[in-house]
Design an enzyme around this catalytic site. Structure first.
Site: not given
Ligand code: PLP
Length: 388
Positions: A52, A104, A176, A201
């Site tokens: 982690r 978004y 972004d 993406k």
């Protein structure tokens, strides 16, 4: 448009993680699935102790993106939204966040709901409206978030200008960069402090990973966010990092083909009688064309358009397409088509959608790398049927 650093970026993307295995000399960076790592001895840690917190595969991918974005620290997260949420850890109750009205839908939903719960104060504006921007900055925000090009209307924000004005009032700027990838735009070079992506993406590019990444310009800010990423447990998995790293290597050639096809689709749509308006930054008619030329090294492959004939025409178009797939997401090798109002931006109230310019007739295409003749033939048939 500047192309000077393009060759180096291409090489960095292709060579990411290549030949970094000192133990066996594996040419392709190995995948490390172990959740935990042995200590050399009592209180003698190695570089990694628990996945982690840190994982060799994830670290290779993070470093590759940090190099491409020309930042200092890269943090790989489990989703793009996890990267967005991570940035919110910088804000406390008295801090103000400024966001664009047309970001978004998932980001918009997160920001508005966290603000409703009092996690921070929120100002939603059109960042191209100078007066609204000045008023927002007068509130001395802690963070200004930019999405350029925006999803789904491909609006452009002058990152350098917004960063300068935001820094003047002491605000950090996060961008972004999902729609372009670091190959087409490098926000840190334009003055941003943080750049982030949904790697779901273009970076992964094959629609088989959900992931995110964030890169900071300053090491200290990166360390702070890396601490939070471990603390709240949103770091990306080794397997997803491996896949995204693999995807990254072909990003330069994919982007080239995506863009070539997208420009042809945009010109085709511009001439089609079923279309009211085309939104593509590569068209001189697009409102952000000059900003795109200034701050990007390509126009990307996302576009949207207003279809004539209302919802019935939208339904007929989707019913008659055979190649373009009706699905959320973008940036994969396959062409996808979507209806933002009922899909990607359904998390926004209709009034907020309309405020952002998202109508019932707006359709978004993520142009893939299939043969352009096939893409255009599919669209031609679907559009003709939509008006029948
Ligand atoms: N930012 C943009 C511009 C997006 O389009 C998306 C998803 O569509 C996200 C962030 C969120 O990424 P993810 O779906 O990987 O959580």
């Amino acid at each position: 448009m500047s192309t000077s650093s393009k060759a180096k970026l291409t090489t960095s993307a292709v060579r990411a993680g290549i030949n970094n295995d000192e133990q066996h000399g594996a040419v392709v960076s190995p995948i490390h699935l172990s959740s935990t790592y042995s200590l050399k001895g009592f209180n003698e840690k190695r570089q990694f102790d628990y996945s982690r917190t840190g994982n060799p595969t994830r670290a290779t991918f993070a470093e590759a993106i940090a190099t491409l974005e020309q930042g200092s620290v890269g943090i790989v997260t489990s989703t793009g939204m996890a990267a967005v949420h991570l940035i919110c850890q910088l804000l406390s109750t008295e801090d103000t966040l400024v966001i664009p009205h047309d970001c978004y839908g998932g980001s918009f939903r997160l920001f508005t709901h966290l603000a409703k719960r009092g996690q921070f104060k929120l100002i939603v504006i059109d960042q191209n409206d100078q007066q609204a921007l000045d008023q927002a900055l007068a509130q001395k925000p802690k963070l200004v978030l930019v999405e350029s090009p925006s999803n789904p209307l491909l609006r452009l924000v002058d990152i350098e200008k917004v960063a300068k004005a935001s820094h003047a009032v002491g605000a950090l700027v996060a961008v972004d960069n999902t729609f372009l990838s670091p190959l087409l735009q490098q926000p840190l070079k334009l003055g941003a402090d943080i750049v982030f992506h949904s790697t779901t993406k273009y970076i992964n590019g094959h629609s088989d990973v959900v992931g995110g990444v964030l890169v900071t310009k300053a090491a200290e800010l990166g360390e702070q966010l890396a601490w939070w990423a471990n603390c709240i447990g949103i770091t990306g998995s080794a397997f997803d990092s491996f896949l995204a790293l693999r995807g990254l290597k072909t990003l330069p050639v994919r982007i080239k083909q995506h863009q070539e096809n997208a420009l042809k689709v945009a010109h085709f749509l511009e001439e089609n009688p079923a279309i009211q308006t085309v939104y593509f930054p590569g068209l001189p008619s697009h409102i952000g064309h000059s900003i795109a030329k200034k701050q990007q090294t390509g126009f990307g492959a996302m576009l949207s358009f207003e279809l004539k004939g209302g919802t019935e025409a939208v339904r007929k178009l989707f019913d008659n397409l055979k190649l373009l797939t009706l699905a959320q997401s973008l940036g994969g090798v396959e062409s996808l088509i979507s209806h933002p109002s009922t899909m990607t931006h359904a998390g926004m109230e209709i009034a907020d959608q309309l405020e952002a310019g998202i109508t019932q007739s707006l359709i978004r295409i993520s142009v893939g790398i299939e043969d352009i003749e096939d893409i255009l033939a599919d669209l031609a048939y679907g559009l003709e049927q939509s008006q029948s």
